[in-house]
Design a protein around this motif. Structure first.
Motif, PDB file in Angstrom:
ATOM      1  N   ARG A 218       0.761  -1.254  -0.005  1.00 22.68           N
ATOM      2  CA  ARG A 218      -0.107  -0.059   0.171  1.00 22.68           C
ATOM      3  C   ARG A 218       0.736   1.371  -0.027  1.00 22.68           C
ATOM      4  O   ARG A 218       1.733   1.448   0.958  1.00 22.68           O
ATOM      5  CB  ARG A 218      -0.950   0.152   1.132  1.00 22.68           C
ATOM      6  CG  ARG A 218      -2.006  -1.241   1.236  1.00 22.68           C
ATOM      7  CD  ARG A 218      -2.835  -1.074   2.558  1.00 22.68           C
ATOM      8  NE  ARG A 218      -4.000  -2.270   2.586  1.00 22.68           N
ATOM      9  CZ  ARG A 218      -4.624  -2.189   3.515  1.00 22.68           C
ATOM     10  NH1 ARG A 218      -4.652  -1.455   4.866  1.00 22.68           N
ATOM     11  NH2 ARG A 218      -5.531  -3.354   3.657  1.00 22.68           N
ATOM     12  N   ASN A 219       0.807   2.034  -0.919  1.00 23.85           N
ATOM     13  CA  ASN A 219       1.306   3.401  -1.143  1.00 23.85           C
ATOM     14  C   ASN A 219       2.846   3.340  -0.870  1.00 23.85           C
ATOM     15  O   ASN A 219       3.376   4.259   0.007  1.00 23.85           O
ATOM     16  CB  ASN A 219       0.652   4.388  -0.163  1.00 23.85           C
ATOM     17  CG  ASN A 219      -0.713   4.560  -0.427  1.00 23.85           C
ATOM     18  OD1 ASN A 219      -1.281   4.154   0.335  1.00 23.85           O
ATOM     19  ND2 ASN A 219      -1.368   4.919  -1.517  1.00 23.85           N
ATOM     20  N   LEU A 220       3.474   2.557  -1.173  1.00 20.42           N
ATOM     21  CA  LEU A 220       4.957   2.122  -1.105  1.00 20.42           C
ATOM     22  C   LEU A 220       5.704   2.958  -1.929  1.00 20.42           C
ATOM     23  O   LEU A 220       5.739   3.303  -3.130  1.00 20.42           O
ATOM     24  CB  LEU A 220       5.198   0.653  -1.617  1.00 20.42           C
ATOM     25  CG  LEU A 220       6.628   0.125  -1.162  1.00 20.42           C
ATOM     26  CD1 LEU A 220       7.221   0.255   0.089  1.00 20.42           C
ATOM     27  CD2 LEU A 220       7.083  -1.079  -1.924  1.00 20.42           C
TER      28      LEU A 220
ATOM     29  N   VAL B 272      10.676   3.418  -6.512  1.00 24.79           N
ATOM     30  CA  VAL B 272       9.273   2.932  -6.066  1.00 24.79           C
ATOM     31  C   VAL B 272       8.644   4.180  -5.564  1.00 24.79           C
ATOM     32  O   VAL B 272       8.944   4.562  -4.558  1.00 24.79           O
ATOM     33  CB  VAL B 272       9.107   1.782  -5.164  1.00 24.79           C
ATOM     34  CG1 VAL B 272       7.718   1.360  -5.094  1.00 24.79           C
ATOM     35  CG2 VAL B 272       9.811   0.693  -5.954  1.00 24.79           C
ATOM     36  N   ASP B 273       7.530   4.647  -6.271  1.00 23.66           N
ATOM     37  CA  ASP B 273       6.984   6.016  -5.805  1.00 23.66           C
ATOM     38  C   ASP B 273       5.470   5.858  -5.688  1.00 23.66           C
ATOM     39  O   ASP B 273       4.529   5.952  -6.752  1.00 23.66           O
ATOM     40  CB  ASP B 273       7.322   7.064  -6.887  1.00 23.66           C
ATOM     41  CG  ASP B 273       7.079   8.560  -6.409  1.00 23.66           C
ATOM     42  OD1 ASP B 273       6.912   8.515  -5.405  1.00 23.66           O
ATOM     43  OD2 ASP B 273       7.187   9.229  -7.229  1.00 23.66           O
TER      44      ASP B 273
ATOM     45  N   GLY C  82      11.071  -0.357 -11.818  1.00 26.40           N
ATOM     46  CA  GLY C  82      10.721  -0.354 -10.432  1.00 26.40           C
ATOM     47  C   GLY C  82      10.348  -1.825 -10.179  1.00 26.40           C
ATOM     48  O   GLY C  82       9.966  -1.944  -8.793  1.00 26.40           O
ATOM     49  N   LYS C  83      10.414  -2.611 -10.989  1.00 27.05           N
ATOM     50  CA  LYS C  83       9.843  -3.790 -10.650  1.00 27.05           C
ATOM     51  C   LYS C  83      10.535  -4.853  -9.646  1.00 27.05           C
ATOM     52  O   LYS C  83       9.922  -5.029  -8.516  1.00 27.05           O
ATOM     53  CB  LYS C  83       9.594  -4.708 -11.811  1.00 27.05           C
ATOM     54  CG  LYS C  83       8.802  -4.029 -13.096  1.00 27.05           C
ATOM     55  CD  LYS C  83       8.927  -5.255 -14.195  1.00 27.05           C
ATOM     56  CE  LYS C  83       9.989  -5.629 -14.860  1.00 27.05           C
ATOM     57  NZ  LYS C  83      10.921  -4.460 -15.450  1.00 27.05           N
ATOM     58  N   SER C  84      11.741  -4.925  -9.853  1.00 20.65           N
ATOM     59  CA  SER C  84      12.680  -5.522  -8.972  1.00 20.65           C
ATOM     60  C   SER C  84      12.907  -4.749  -7.486  1.00 20.65           C
ATOM     61  O   SER C  84      12.891  -5.434  -6.530  1.00 20.65           O
ATOM     62  CB  SER C  84      14.130  -5.665  -9.567  1.00 20.65           C
ATOM     63  OG  SER C  84      13.999  -6.534 -10.686  1.00 20.65           O
TER      64      SER C  84
ATOM     65  N   ARG D 184       5.816   3.743 -10.811  1.00 23.52           N
ATOM     66  CA  ARG D 184       4.441   3.689 -10.564  1.00 23.52           C
ATOM     67  C   ARG D 184       3.538   2.792 -11.169  1.00 23.52           C
ATOM     68  O   ARG D 184       3.986   2.223 -12.371  1.00 23.52           O
ATOM     69  CB  ARG D 184       3.893   5.098 -10.758  1.00 23.52           C
ATOM     70  CG  ARG D 184       4.216   6.237  -9.776  1.00 23.52           C
ATOM     71  CD  ARG D 184       3.616   7.337  -9.934  1.00 23.52           C
ATOM     72  NE  ARG D 184       3.893   8.464  -8.842  1.00 23.52           N
ATOM     73  CZ  ARG D 184       3.383   9.392  -8.414  1.00 23.52           C
ATOM     74  NH1 ARG D 184       2.383  10.062  -9.399  1.00 23.52           N
ATOM     75  NH2 ARG D 184       3.774  10.103  -7.436  1.00 23.52           N
ATOM     76  N   VAL D 185       2.512   2.374 -10.627  1.00 22.73           N
ATOM     77  CA  VAL D 185       1.603   1.445 -11.391  1.00 22.73           C
ATOM     78  C   VAL D 185       0.778   2.306 -12.453  1.00 22.73           C
ATOM     79  O   VAL D 185      -0.060   3.236 -11.810  1.00 22.73           O
ATOM     80  CB  VAL D 185       0.758   0.428 -10.656  1.00 22.73           C
ATOM     81  CG1 VAL D 185      -0.181  -0.332 -11.248  1.00 22.73           C
ATOM     82  CG2 VAL D 185       1.585  -0.236  -9.757  1.00 22.73           C
TER      83      VAL D 185
END
Length: 356
Positions: free
Chosen positions: A31-33, A47-48, A69-71, A261-262
């Protein structure tokens, strides 16, 4: 190429609406990492504000280009982001039997997170040769993992190690257990890493590019192995890849990431049937299709991933987007908006779409 697989809602010729998440319960919620790297050159927001949900017994595919930012998202779960990296905000909620713990609050070198690594959440790394120590045998490293998390004796741990090596399809496990990593081929070493990841029967397996640098035949064998183990044990899998074909073959749901971001998430077949974000559309259009002629030129996404120290303002994809709208995409950042049941996308082109 995208694999051929029957769409779940077409198996009996009828559309099935099984409701949100098909009734599965979450086992891991991010959540919101926010995970940032403070370096001499500046701050990298790797990771934003990422939110993801992995369900029990399901496979979540996380896809995107290198550098999206996947890994780092995966490594954040286990608090192994590396030098300069730190979780600065957000929650990583692990659902245990009757309880929930926030892994983001654990100390990276503390006993609590070490008890989770390998035992409850295991990881297959991108480069098995880099993940295994070159100075110890394969067997010694797997045995150590077993003994750290269980009360098994050395003999029992060795026997289990050989059973695991045989289970993942390694021939002559009695011989392999005493071999060093450099003595195994890439495919066999990847199988050995899967064996080590499964050694303590984890509830969650994070597979970070598990088929990278393997030929197509070995890729298929590795994916079939992961599927078989998941069906047998009910394990949940977070599968990280830039290969949309692998994601199509394996994932129940998919999250597309870009620059930390997703930007789109949906059940797998919804995403492949009707991608809504221009970036997702571009990723799918860059895949070779069976019906295309040999002379057909593969489409590519224009430009390249921007410098992480100089993120584009507003929509992060707008400098590379064919659907760019001046005065909108370069002024405001779109939020993830519902565009269908369980389908969300962060794009102004779909933000006002009505859905049931």
């Amino acid at each position: 190429m995208l694999p051929t697989r029957t769409r779940p809602d077409q198996e009996d010729g009828r559309h099935r609406d099984e409701g949100p998440s098909n009734g599965r319960q979450p086992i891991l919620e991010i959540r919101n990492l926010k995970t940032h790297f403070v370096l001499d050159e500046g701050v990298v927001r790797a990771v934003d504000d990422v939110s993801l949900t992995l369900e029990k017994g399901a496979t979540l595919g996380v896809v995107g280009e290198s550098g999206c930012g996947k890994s780092v998202t995966a490594r954040s779960v286990l608090q192994i982001v590396g030098a300069g990296g730190k979780i600065v905000d957000g929650e990583i909620l692990l659902h245990r039997d009757g309880s929930v713990v926030d892994l983001a609050t654990f100390e990276p070198r503390g006993r609590d997170i070490r008890s989770v690594r390998g035992r409850e959440i295991a990881m297959i790394f991108q480069e098995p040769m880099a993940a295994f120590s070159p100075v110890y045998t394969i067997g010694k490293q797997i045995i150590e993992a077993i003994r750290v998390h269980t009360d098994a004796s050395k003999v029992a741990a060795r026997d289990r190690t050989m059973d695991l090596l045989a289970r993942v399809g390694i021939p002559q496990p009695k011989r392999t257990v005493d071999q060093f990593p450099f003595e195994l081929s890439g495919g066999m070493l990847q199988r050995a890493m899967i064996a080590m990841a499964l050694s303590c029967e984890p509830d969650i397996l994070i597979a970070d590019e598990p088929t990278t640098a393997l030929d197509v035949t070995i890729q298929g064998q590795i994916l079939a192995l992961l599927k078989s183990i998941q069906e047998e044990t009910g394990m949940s899998i977070m599968l990280i890849s830039h290969n949309m074909g692998v994601i199509a073959e394996m994932a129940d749901s998919v999250a597309v990431m870009y620059l930390g971001r997703v930007i789109e998430e949906a059940p797998a077949w919804d995403l492949f049937d009707e991608p809504r974000h221009p970036y997702t559309q571009a990723l799918l259009q860059s895949i070779p299709m069976v019906e295309e002629t040999v002379q057909s030129r593969l489409r590519s996404i224009k430009g390249s991933v921007p410098n992480p120290y100089a993120m584009p303002k507003a929509c992060r994809f707008h400098p590379r987007c064919d659907a760019f709208m001046s005065g909108t995409c370069d002024v405001r950042e779109p939020a993830l908006m519902p565009v269908g049941p369980e389908h969300r996308a962060a794009c102004f082109l779909v933000g006002d779409v009505e859905h049931e």
